[in-house]
Design an enzyme around this catalytic site. Structure first.
Site, PDB file in Angstrom:
ATOM      1  N   GLU A  37      -3.397  -0.517  -8.335  1.00  0.00           N
ATOM      2  CA  GLU A  37      -4.206   0.614  -7.854  1.00  0.00           C
ATOM      3  C   GLU A  37      -3.376   1.885  -7.871  1.00  0.00           C
ATOM      4  O   GLU A  37      -2.181   1.863  -7.586  1.00  0.00           O
ATOM      5  CB  GLU A  37      -4.693   0.350  -6.420  1.00  0.00           C
ATOM      6  CG  GLU A  37      -5.370   1.570  -5.792  1.00  0.00           C
ATOM      7  CD  GLU A  37      -6.216   1.253  -4.561  1.00  0.00           C
ATOM      8  OE1 GLU A  37      -6.961   0.253  -4.591  1.00  0.00           O
ATOM      9  OE2 GLU A  37      -6.133   2.015  -3.585  1.00  0.00           O
ATOM     10  N   LYS A  47      -8.817   9.426   9.751  1.00  0.00           N
ATOM     11  CA  LYS A  47      -8.599   8.050  10.210  1.00  0.00           C
ATOM     12  C   LYS A  47      -9.544   7.675  11.363  1.00  0.00           C
ATOM     13  O   LYS A  47      -9.661   8.409  12.329  1.00  0.00           O
ATOM     14  CB  LYS A  47      -7.167   7.885  10.712  1.00  0.00           C
ATOM     15  CG  LYS A  47      -6.101   8.311   9.710  1.00  0.00           C
ATOM     16  CD  LYS A  47      -5.819   7.220   8.731  1.00  0.00           C
ATOM     17  CE  LYS A  47      -4.796   7.674   7.690  1.00  0.00           C
ATOM     18  NZ  LYS A  47      -4.674   6.746   6.597  1.00  0.00           N
ATOM     19  N   ASP A  58       0.829  -1.210   0.000  1.00  0.00           N
ATOM     20  CA  ASP A  58       0.000   0.000   0.000  1.00  0.00           C
ATOM     21  C   ASP A  58       0.870   1.269   0.000  1.00  0.00           C
ATOM     22  O   ASP A  58       1.910   1.301   0.656  1.00  0.00           O
ATOM     23  CB  ASP A  58      -0.892  -0.043   1.254  1.00  0.00           C
ATOM     24  CG  ASP A  58      -2.080   0.890   1.139  1.00  0.00           C
ATOM     25  OD1 ASP A  58      -2.287   1.481   0.060  1.00  0.00           O
ATOM     26  OD2 ASP A  58      -2.812   1.025   2.138  1.00  0.00           O
ATOM     27  N   HIS A  59       0.418   2.262  -0.715  1.00  0.00           N
ATOM     28  CA  HIS A  59       1.100   3.565  -0.758  1.00  0.00           C
ATOM     29  C   HIS A  59       2.583   3.453  -1.093  1.00  0.00           C
ATOM     30  O   HIS A  59       3.429   4.014  -0.395  1.00  0.00           O
ATOM     31  CB  HIS A  59       0.902   4.327   0.561  1.00  0.00           C
ATOM     32  CG  HIS A  59      -0.433   5.019   0.620  1.00  0.00           C
ATOM     33  ND1 HIS A  59      -0.690   6.174  -0.065  1.00  0.00           N
ATOM     34  CD2 HIS A  59      -1.572   4.693   1.264  1.00  0.00           C
ATOM     35  CE1 HIS A  59      -1.946   6.534   0.153  1.00  0.00           C
ATOM     36  NE2 HIS A  59      -2.510   5.647   0.949  1.00  0.00           N
ATOM     37  N   HIS A  74      -9.882   5.059   0.597  1.00  0.00           N
ATOM     38  CA  HIS A  74      -8.850   4.959   1.637  1.00  0.00           C
ATOM     39  C   HIS A  74      -9.342   5.606   2.925  1.00  0.00           C
ATOM     40  O   HIS A  74     -10.276   6.389   2.899  1.00  0.00           O
ATOM     41  CB  HIS A  74      -7.574   5.661   1.184  1.00  0.00           C
ATOM     42  CG  HIS A  74      -6.814   4.887   0.150  1.00  0.00           C
ATOM     43  ND1 HIS A  74      -5.447   4.980   0.001  1.00  0.00           N
ATOM     44  CD2 HIS A  74      -7.228   3.997  -0.782  1.00  0.00           C
ATOM     45  CE1 HIS A  74      -5.053   4.188  -0.983  1.00  0.00           C
ATOM     46  NE2 HIS A  74      -6.123   3.589  -1.484  1.00  0.00           N
TER      47      HIS A  74
HETATM   48 ZN    ZN Z   1      -4.461   6.274   1.231  1.00  0.00          ZN
END
Ligand code: ZN
Length: 498
Positions: free
Chosen positions: A269, A311, A153-154, A344
């Site tokens: 992605e 978050k 991810d990222h 996200h």
């Molecule tokens: Zn993100």
């Protein structure tokens, strides 16, 4: 050899041998049982205890994980491209996955069980290989055979992509935030013209004008649809915003293709969610037309939505505006490559989940991670109040530093003073948004905190409590992830495992 616990779902037979997971005083182990000779020939490395038959006890090592993936192929991460609804359930602690599986099994959804960013791995001291290993054994433990993904991810550089692919991810999330020109929409008209001339060569400019100008891009018109048009200035701004990011995307895409022997095996992605401004539908469309023109296929795109996706807490912003823009993003995704919209910071956005689920039925990926860490803190608050109190106080002391890494609007003054609460009231911190954010962003500091002699402050006690009460943790997670999937309106699985 004393077994403290066996994991009944993991027990299965293959080639005349029985395999299963147990917990010993030295942690979780794989046992292989059967006649002497076949056990000795079995590829797992372990310690054999011979009687009339043989029992082999094996560590969950990296080497044994490779054997596991060979013998039980469903434990190896796989592409989830053909599944229209997927959920990423990042497991920062390497403990949460059985709870995630128990929830997602009840729905028509596929999970990306191993999903960590480089930033998360830095905070938890893990790497992609360990993340995938933990997920694979949890998949085996739960006998979950429907297939799962592993997401690097990222990722922000070719080197990070390479590391993730080496570890065996089935999905790459490329973060373009450092390649975007974030000031492109702030330039004056004169500066736009100047920069465009400087940065884009004439031939490319001709192609861009041809692709975009004097055109209307209609979506679902006349049925409640909309259309997008570019004038010369907006086109130039989009070009300036994206062109380096698009070159980089192409470079990474070719690298992935060269590594995976065709795109079939790796889900790709693109994330542009960590930008200081929302991704407009016009930005989105521009970016996708450019990718299509260059022959780059993506499987999901994470725009930054309007309002705030902070978050671990609910959506903040205007629901009607969100609905309108989300609909446009979903329509563009359907028409320009049929990829998923990826959400996200997707946990706990209960006020927008129903509309997201309704509008992105054809392609949706939801990423969660921190919320499972928060459920771990809920468990600590329930089971080990004194440890919770220590961790909570430490989190308060370190908050200022931790908040440099995350975009949150936490107000510590709104968090009740912990001294005033009884032990049984401690789980209520997990219902309060400021306290949730406090605990959310300090996880790395809490796990790594040391006393003045360099000994871990919380780590050992935290993991001891977590593993002793793992079933309770999985129950909390099952309930919590189930709540997400219900809120999104994901259809139930008609073939529920017993
Ligand atoms: Zn993100």
């Amino acid at each position: 050899m004393d077994f403290h616990k066996i994991y009944p779902r993991s027990f299965s037979s293959l080639n005349g041998l029985t395999y299963g997971l147990v917990r010993t005083s030295n942690g979780k182990k794989l046992v292989v049982m059967g006649e002497n000779d076949p056990v000795l020939a079995d590829p797992f490395k372990g310690e054999c205890h011979r009687h009339t038959s043989t029992l082999k006890v094996c560590d969950l090592s990296a080497e044994n994980t490779e054997c596991l993936m060979t013998l039980f192929p469903y434990t190896k991460p796989t592409s989830l491209r053909k599944h229209s609804i997927t959920i990423g359930t990042g497991d920062r602690l390497g403990l949460a996955t059985p709870g995630h599986i128990r929830a997602i099994q009840k729905f028509q959804v596929r999970p990306v069980l191993a999903q960590q960013s480089v930033r998360e791995n830095t905070q938890t001291g893990r790497n992609f290989t360990e993340v995938i290993k933990d997920a694979a054994w949890a998949v085996f433990q739960e006998n979950y055979q429907d297939g799962y993904g592993a997401d690097g991810d990222h990722l922000k550089s070719i080197q990070e992509v390479r590391n993730a692919l080496d570890a065996g991810v089935s999905m790459v999330t490329l973060d373009l935030s450092e390649k975007l020109n974030l000031t492109a929409f702030q330039y004056s008209t004169e500066v736009v013209d100047l920069k465009f001339k400087e940065e884009i060569d004439e031939e490319d400019a001709k192609v861009l004008f041809h692709l975009f100008l004097n055109k209307e891009f209609p979506f679902k018109i006349p049925h409640g649809g909309f259309s997008i048009q570019f004038d010369e200035e907006s086109l130039k701004r989009n070009v300036l915003l994206f062109h380096k990011a698009i070159d980089f995307t192409e470079e990474v895409y070719k690298f992935i293709l060269s590594r995976s022997g065709g795109r079939a095996s790796i889900d790709f992605e693109i994330s542009i969610d960590e930008t200081p401004f929302p991704t407009s539908p016009e930005n989105h469309l521009f970016f996708m037309i450019e990718l299509n023109y260059r022959g780059i296929h993506i499987d999901s795109l994470a725009p930054r939505f309007i309002g705030e996706f902070q978050k671990g807490i609910n959506y903040r912003g205007d629901l009607q505006d969100f609905r309108e823009q989300f609909y446009q993003h979903a329509m563009i995704a359907q028409d320009f490559g049929n990829y998923k919209i990826s959400i996200h910071s997707g946990s706990d956005k209960f006020s927008v989940f129903p509309m997201i689920g309704e509008m992105a039925k054809k392609g949706l990926h939801l990423k969660t991670a921190g919320t499972s860490w928060l459920e771990a803190m809920r468990l600590i608050a329930l089971i080990n109040p004194s440890l919770y109190r220590e961790m909570h106080r430490f989190a308060l002391s370190i908050f200022k530093e931790a908040s440099k890494l995350y975009h949150v609007s936490t107000d510590l003054d709104r968090i009740p003073k912990i001294e005033t609460l009884q032990d049984q009231e401690l789980p209520s911190f997990l219902e309060q948004e400021d306290a949730r954010q406090l605990l959310h962003i300090t996880y790395g500091y809490l796990l790594n905190a040391k006393d003045k002699n360099g000994k871990d402050l919380f780590r050992d006690r935290f993991f001891q409590t977590m593993s002793k009460y793992e079933e309770d943790y999985w129950s909390l997670l099952e309930r919590h992830i189930e709540k997400h999937l219900n809120s999104l309106g994901v259809e139930k699985n008609p073939h529920l495992p017993c």
